[in-house]
Design a protein around this motif. Structure first.
Motif, mmCIF file in Angstrom:
data_model
loop_
_atom_site.group_PDB
_atom_site.id
_atom_site.type_symbol
_atom_site.label_atom_id
_atom_site.label_comp_id
_atom_site.label_asym_id
_atom_site.label_seq_id
_atom_site.Cartn_x
_atom_site.Cartn_y
_atom_site.Cartn_z
ATOM 1 N N ASP A 103 70.560 -0.039 73.623
ATOM 2 C CA ASP A 103 71.209 -1.270 74.085
ATOM 3 C C ASP A 103 72.731 -1.135 74.067
ATOM 4 O OD1 ASP A 103 68.727 -2.388 74.403
ATOM 5 O OD2 ASP A 103 68.754 -3.490 72.505
ATOM 6 N N TYR A 104 73.275 -0.555 73.003
ATOM 7 C CA TYR A 104 74.728 -0.403 72.913
ATOM 8 C C TYR A 104 75.240 0.575 73.972
ATOM 9 C CZ TYR A 104 74.875 -2.963 68.478
ATOM 10 O OH TYR A 104 74.796 -3.929 67.518
ATOM 11 N N HIS A 105 74.520 1.672 74.159
ATOM 12 C CA HIS A 105 74.919 2.622 75.200
ATOM 13 C C HIS A 105 74.931 1.949 76.567
ATOM 14 C CE1 HIS A 105 74.151 6.773 73.139
ATOM 15 N NE2 HIS A 105 75.380 6.349 72.989
ATOM 16 N N LYS A 106 73.902 1.159 76.840
ATOM 17 C CA LYS A 106 73.799 0.494 78.141
ATOM 18 C C LYS A 106 74.965 -0.474 78.355
ATOM 19 C CE LYS A 106 69.661 -0.600 79.126
ATOM 20 N NZ LYS A 106 68.351 -1.309 79.154
ATOM 21 N N ILE A 162 78.954 0.201 65.081
ATOM 22 C CA ILE A 162 79.208 1.356 65.940
ATOM 23 C C ILE A 162 78.584 2.627 65.375
ATOM 24 C CG2 ILE A 162 81.377 2.051 64.858
ATOM 25 C CD1 ILE A 162 80.772 1.868 68.640
ATOM 26 N N ASP A 163 78.280 2.620 64.055
ATOM 27 C CA ASP A 163 77.733 3.817 63.430
ATOM 28 C C ASP A 163 76.317 4.126 63.887
ATOM 29 O OD1 ASP A 163 77.310 1.343 61.835
ATOM 30 O OD2 ASP A 163 76.000 2.630 60.667
ATOM 31 N N THR A 169 78.164 10.891 71.268
ATOM 32 C CA THR A 169 78.837 9.914 72.130
ATOM 33 C C THR A 169 79.887 9.082 71.407
ATOM 34 O OG1 THR A 169 77.115 8.235 71.732
ATOM 35 C CG2 THR A 169 76.789 9.738 73.589
ATOM 36 N N ILE A 170 79.761 8.925 70.114
ATOM 37 C CA ILE A 170 80.649 8.003 69.407
ATOM 38 C C ILE A 170 82.099 8.475 69.451
ATOM 39 C CG2 ILE A 170 80.330 9.074 67.125
ATOM 40 C CD1 ILE A 170 80.392 6.235 65.953
#
Length: 258
Positions: A103-106, A162-163, A169-170
Motif C-alpha cells: 500500500d505504501y509503495h503504491k 516508513i520502516d 527502496t527506502i
C-alpha cells in the motif's frame, strides 16, 4: 456400522463438496488456505517428530507408567496449541507488513509520478530557465516568481511507519523526499525580503542552485520509481538488480544501506 463400500463413497462425496466450496466460495478458500497452512507448517512436522519419538521409545513403552504416558500426550497437545498460536501470529504479522508495504509503495509511486512532470521537463525546462536567467542579467531588478508547491503529502502521512519499506527502496525514497523538502525550504527563502536585497549575480547564483536541485530531484524521483516498480514486480532480487546495474548512476544512489 457402515458397510465397507459405503464409507469410501461418503469420503469421496465429502472431498468433492470441499473442492466445490473452495472453488466458488471466497470464505471457504480462506479457510482452506488456513487448514493447508496448519497441516504443512504444524501438523506434518508434529506427526513426524511424534512418530520419531514413539519409534525411539517403543521398546520402553511397557516399562512406562500409563499416567506418565497420559501426561506426555497432554503436554504434547498443549505444546502443539502454543506452537500453532505462535506460528499463526507471526504469519499474520508478516502478511500485515507485506500488505502495508504494498500500500505504501503504491501511494508513494503515485505521488512521485505525479510530481515529476512539474519538477522538470527535458526540453521546455531548459529553454525556460535559460530565458529567465538572461532576463535576470539584463534587468537587475527582476525577481522571478516562485509558486508554493507541496509534493510530500503522502510521504508525511506514512513517515511514522516508513520502516516497513524494504531497504532496497527506502533509501531512494528518503533521498528523493529529503531533496524535495530542501527545495521547498530554499524556495521559501527566495520569497523573503533578504533575497530581494541581494545583488543580481547572487540572485542568479541562488536561482541556478534552485534549478539544479529541481533537476536532481527529477533524477532521484525517476530512480525511486524504477526501484519501487522492480520490487513490486520481482521482489528484493529484482530491486537489487536495478541497484547494481551499471546505468543506475552514482548520482541516483543515496549513501544508505545499499
Amino acid at each position: 456400522m457402515l458397510a465397507a463400500p459405503t464409507l469410501p463413497l461418503i469420503l469421496l462425496a465429502g472431498v468433492a463438496l470441499c473442492a466445490l466450496l473452495l472453488a466458488v466460495w471466497k470464505e471457504a478458500r480462506v479457510a482452506g488456505r488456513i487448514i493447508a497452512q496448519f497441516f504443512l507448517t504444524i501438523g506434518l512436522p508434529v506427526v513426524l517428530i511424534l512418530g520419531a519419538l514413539i519409534w525411539l521409545v517403543l521398546p520402553l513403552m511397557g516399562q512406562i507408567d500409563p499416567r506418565v504416558g497420559q501426561a506426555m500426550i497432554a503436554g504434547l497437545v498443549i505444546a502443539t496449541g502454543w506452537l500453532t498460536t505462535a506460528i499463526f501470529a507471526e504469519g499474520g504479522k508478516a502478511r500485515a507488513r507485506a500488505e502495508k508495504t504494498r500500500d505504501y509503495h503504491k501511494a508513494l509511486y503515485a505521488e512521485i509520478g505525479n510530481t515529476l512532470e512539474s519538477l522538470w521537463e527535458a526540453d521546455s525546462s531548459e529553454q525556460y530557465v535559460t530565458a529567465l536567467i538572461d532576463r535576470m542579467r539584463k534587468d537587475e531588478g527582476y525577481i522571478p516568481f516562485l509558486p508554493r508547491e507541496q509534493h510530500d503529502h503522502v510521504y508525511d502521512a506514512v513517515i511514522a511507519e516508513i520502516d516497513v519499506l524494504p531497504r532496497q527502496t527506502i533509501d531512494a525514497i528518503v533521498a528523493y523526499y529529503s531533496l524535495i523538502k530542501s527545495l521547498s525550504g530554499l524556495a521559501e527563502d527566495m520569497r523573503g525580503d533578504t533575497f530581494r536585497t541581494l545583488d543580481a549575480e547572487r540572485r542568479i547564483a541562488i536561482y541556478s542552485d534552485y534549478v539544479g536541485m529541481r533537476k536532481q530531484a527529477f533524477v532521484f524521483g525517476k530512480y525511486a520509481l524504477k526501484l519501487i516498480l522492480a520490487y513490486s514486480e520481482g521482489g528484493s532480487a529484482a530491486a537489487d538488480r536495478v541497484i547494481n546495474s551499471p546505468d543506475a548512476g552514482r548520482s541516483a544512489k543515496s549513501r544508505g544501506s545499499v
